[in-house]
Design a protein around this motif. Structure first.
Motif, PDB file in Angstrom:
ATOM      1  N   LEU A  99      10.620  -4.663 -14.831  1.00 41.03           N
ATOM      2  CA  LEU A  99      10.484  -5.592 -15.938  1.00 41.03           C
ATOM      3  C   LEU A  99       9.262  -5.456 -16.882  1.00 41.03           C
ATOM      4  CD1 LEU A  99      11.758  -8.730 -13.995  1.00 41.03           C
ATOM      5  CD2 LEU A  99      12.847  -7.392 -15.695  1.00 41.03           C
ATOM      6  N   ILE A 100       8.202  -4.942 -16.003  1.00 36.56           N
ATOM      7  CA  ILE A 100       6.903  -4.752 -16.496  1.00 36.56           C
ATOM      8  C   ILE A 100       6.806  -3.527 -17.604  1.00 36.56           C
ATOM      9  CG2 ILE A 100       4.471  -4.058 -16.286  1.00 36.56           C
ATOM     10  CD1 ILE A 100       4.269  -5.642 -13.951  1.00 36.56           C
ATOM     11  N   SER A 101       7.762  -2.359 -16.983  1.00 36.87           N
ATOM     12  CA  SER A 101       7.757  -1.460 -17.990  1.00 36.87           C
ATOM     13  C   SER A 101       8.472  -1.531 -19.314  1.00 36.87           C
ATOM     14  CB  SER A 101       8.536  -0.157 -17.085  1.00 36.87           C
ATOM     15  OG  SER A 101       9.746  -0.498 -17.030  1.00 36.87           O
ATOM     16  N   LEU A 102       9.438  -2.641 -19.191  1.00 35.16           N
ATOM     17  CA  LEU A 102      10.260  -2.833 -20.594  1.00 35.16           C
ATOM     18  C   LEU A 102       9.365  -3.675 -21.415  1.00 35.16           C
ATOM     19  CD1 LEU A 102      13.538  -4.253 -18.868  1.00 35.16           C
ATOM     20  CD2 LEU A 102      13.084  -1.985 -20.105  1.00 35.16           C
TER      21      LEU A 102
ATOM     22  N   ILE B  78       0.763  -1.386   0.017  1.00 31.10           N
ATOM     23  CA  ILE B  78       0.207   0.026   0.195  1.00 31.10           C
ATOM     24  C   ILE B  78       1.056   1.323   0.167  1.00 31.10           C
ATOM     25  CG2 ILE B  78      -1.606   1.293   1.453  1.00 31.10           C
ATOM     26  CD1 ILE B  78      -2.801  -1.276   2.323  1.00 31.10           C
ATOM     27  N   ALA B  79       1.823   1.270   0.749  1.00 27.28           N
ATOM     28  CA  ALA B  79       2.763   2.443   0.857  1.00 27.28           C
ATOM     29  C   ALA B  79       3.369   2.725  -0.555  1.00 27.28           C
ATOM     30  CB  ALA B  79       3.924   2.299   2.047  1.00 27.28           C
ATOM     31  N   PHE B  80       3.845   1.498  -1.113  1.00 26.71           N
ATOM     32  CA  PHE B  80       4.921   1.906  -2.372  1.00 26.71           C
ATOM     33  C   PHE B  80       3.589   2.482  -3.308  1.00 26.71           C
ATOM     34  CE2 PHE B  80       5.755  -0.017  -6.599  1.00 26.71           C
ATOM     35  CZ  PHE B  80       7.273   0.269  -6.553  1.00 26.71           C
ATOM     36  N   PHE B  81       2.560   2.056  -3.617  1.00 28.92           N
ATOM     37  CA  PHE B  81       1.703   2.466  -4.702  1.00 28.92           C
ATOM     38  C   PHE B  81       1.068   3.842  -4.414  1.00 28.92           C
ATOM     39  CE2 PHE B  81       1.558  -2.095  -5.865  1.00 28.92           C
ATOM     40  CZ  PHE B  81       1.762  -1.898  -7.013  1.00 28.92           C
ATOM     41  N   PHE B  82       0.944   4.103  -2.934  1.00 27.23           N
ATOM     42  CA  PHE B  82       0.541   5.410  -2.491  1.00 27.23           C
ATOM     43  C   PHE B  82       1.718   6.379  -2.577  1.00 27.23           C
ATOM     44  CE2 PHE B  82       0.577   8.597   1.172  1.00 27.23           C
ATOM     45  CZ  PHE B  82      -0.609   9.190   0.796  1.00 27.23           C
ATOM     46  N   LEU B  83       2.898   5.926  -2.490  1.00 28.56           N
ATOM     47  CA  LEU B  83       3.955   7.251  -2.938  1.00 28.56           C
ATOM     48  C   LEU B  83       4.117   7.308  -4.369  1.00 28.56           C
ATOM     49  CD1 LEU B  83       6.504   6.109  -0.430  1.00 28.56           C
ATOM     50  CD2 LEU B  83       5.540   8.309  -0.575  1.00 28.56           C
TER      51      LEU B  83
ATOM     52  N   SER C  54       9.065  -5.746   4.783  1.00 23.99           N
ATOM     53  CA  SER C  54       8.821  -4.605   4.111  1.00 23.99           C
ATOM     54  C   SER C  54       9.749  -4.301   2.708  1.00 23.99           C
ATOM     55  CB  SER C  54       8.653  -3.364   4.866  1.00 23.99           C
ATOM     56  OG  SER C  54       7.478  -3.664   5.747  1.00 23.99           O
ATOM     57  N   THR C  55      11.110  -4.489   3.346  1.00 22.25           N
ATOM     58  CA  THR C  55      12.145  -4.018   2.233  1.00 22.25           C
ATOM     59  C   THR C  55      12.212  -5.149   1.124  1.00 22.25           C
ATOM     60  OG1 THR C  55      13.670  -3.103   4.201  1.00 22.25           O
ATOM     61  CG2 THR C  55      14.602  -3.805   1.970  1.00 22.25           C
ATOM     62  N   VAL C  56      12.170  -6.427   1.387  1.00 22.65           N
ATOM     63  CA  VAL C  56      11.862  -7.305   0.629  1.00 22.65           C
ATOM     64  C   VAL C  56      10.767  -7.009  -0.690  1.00 22.65           C
ATOM     65  CG1 VAL C  56      11.744  -9.914   0.223  1.00 22.65           C
ATOM     66  CG2 VAL C  56      13.155  -9.140   2.007  1.00 22.65           C
ATOM     67  N   VAL C  57       9.634  -6.881  -0.068  1.00 20.00           N
ATOM     68  CA  VAL C  57       8.592  -6.790  -0.743  1.00 20.00           C
ATOM     69  C   VAL C  57       8.486  -5.470  -1.735  1.00 20.00           C
ATOM     70  CG1 VAL C  57       6.029  -5.924  -0.710  1.00 20.00           C
ATOM     71  CG2 VAL C  57       6.855  -7.699   0.965  1.00 20.00           C
ATOM     72  N   LEU C  58       9.281  -4.378  -1.261  1.00 18.52           N
ATOM     73  CA  LEU C  58       9.446  -3.225  -2.116  1.00 18.52           C
ATOM     74  C   LEU C  58      10.331  -3.486  -3.101  1.00 18.52           C
ATOM     75  CD1 LEU C  58       9.666  -0.501   0.638  1.00 18.52           C
ATOM     76  CD2 LEU C  58       7.552  -0.713  -0.953  1.00 18.52           C
ATOM     77  N   VAL C  59      11.548  -4.179  -2.971  1.00 16.78           N
ATOM     78  CA  VAL C  59      12.483  -4.464  -3.787  1.00 16.78           C
ATOM     79  C   VAL C  59      12.036  -5.435  -4.877  1.00 16.78           C
ATOM     80  CG1 VAL C  59      14.609  -5.907  -4.304  1.00 16.78           C
ATOM     81  CG2 VAL C  59      14.633  -4.265  -2.314  1.00 16.78           C
ATOM     82  N   VAL C  60      11.158  -6.174  -4.623  1.00 21.35           N
ATOM     83  CA  VAL C  60      10.456  -7.141  -5.683  1.00 21.35           C
ATOM     84  C   VAL C  60       9.361  -6.285  -6.362  1.00 21.35           C
ATOM     85  CG1 VAL C  60       8.475  -9.037  -5.800  1.00 21.35           C
ATOM     86  CG2 VAL C  60      10.450  -9.173  -4.164  1.00 21.35           C
ATOM     87  N   LEU C  61       8.627  -5.186  -5.703  1.00 24.01           N
ATOM     88  CA  LEU C  61       7.682  -4.477  -6.453  1.00 24.01           C
ATOM     89  C   LEU C  61       8.621  -3.524  -7.557  1.00 24.01           C
ATOM     90  CD1 LEU C  61       5.249  -3.515  -3.650  1.00 24.01           C
ATOM     91  CD2 LEU C  61       4.702  -4.844  -5.666  1.00 24.01           C
TER      92      LEU C  61
END
Length: 234
Positions: A86-89, A21-26, A73-80
């Motif tokens: 990769l998706i943007s490519l 949630i924090a990742f997409f909110f930012l 949280s760090t692992v999740v954010l790095v995966v995101l």
């Protein structure tokens, strides 16, 4: 949605949901703030740098917080973050969201006011960027583009471009990067093997041509023609 509020303890899945949630909110917040807020970083880079710094800092400064939640949280954010790259490519639509196409601020000597509003910069900021490129007149600019990293790419009208030897098909010397042979009064002996000279030659050259000694030299460089440039302490 209890994980969204203050809790005594959180399960691993709740830490993961918070991070997502924090990742997409930012991402949304930075997009609303505009590209200038990114400060010459890509959108994803800016968000991940901002978030990770805070996540790691809190458990290191607060003894009541454990490392488990921050590590999850760090692992999740790095995966995101990695997944977003990769998706943007692979997806043109996602790439346009994360890295918008450049748009003009100046075109054929005319300032595009809509471009300034979209980039959220003032005319003074635009003129300052032109001055950094030694351009004193907007009319000399054929095209100025606002890039996705917050930089401005400037292209002069061809008639104002500097003349180069290539225009007149003139032969030029190959590029030669001078080597540092003295720095802050100390000789770099590794350079002598490349120039086929000895330390005595350097000392004599300093005495005869520059009337100084090695310990008085702030910087000395030498090119492949054995041209020695000396900068003394002042």
């Amino acid at each position: 949605m209890d994980f969204f509020h203050s809790q005594e303890t959180l399960r691993s899945i709740e830490w993961m949901l918070r991070a997502i949630i924090a990742f997409f909110f930012l991402l949304i917040v930075v997009k609303v703030m505009g590209q200038r807020a990114i400060s010459q970083l890509r959108l994803l880079d800016f968000v991940i740098t901002l978030v990770l710094g805070n996540i790691i800092a809190h458990p290191l400064s607060d003894e009541h917080l454990g490392m488990k939640g921050s590590m999850i949280s760090t692992v999740v954010l790095v995966v995101l973050y990695t997944g977003g790259l990769l998706i943007s490519l692979k997806s043109r639509r996602i790439e346009k969201i994360l890295e918008p196409a450049p748009f003009p601020l100046i075109k054929e000597g005319e300032i595009i006011y809509k471009g300034l509003k979209k980039a959220r910069i003032s005319i003074d900021h635009l003129l300052a960027e032109l001055r950094k490129e030694k351009i004193e007149d907007v009319n000399k600019v054929a095209l100025a583009l606002w890039e996705s990293d917050g930089k401005i790419s400037i292209f002069l009208d061809p008639k104002y471009e500097a003349l180069t030897p290539a225009i007149y098909q003139m032969k030029t010397e190959p590029f030669d990067l001078p080597r540092t042979i003295i720095k802050e009064g100390k000789i770099d002996s590794t350079v002598f093997a490349e120039i086929n000279k000895e330390e005595g030659w350097l000392i004599n050259t300093l005495n005869n041509h520059h009337q100084t000694e090695v310990n008085n030299v702030l910087l000395a460089t030498i090119d492949r023609k054995k041209d020695l440039k000396v900068f003394l302490y002042k």
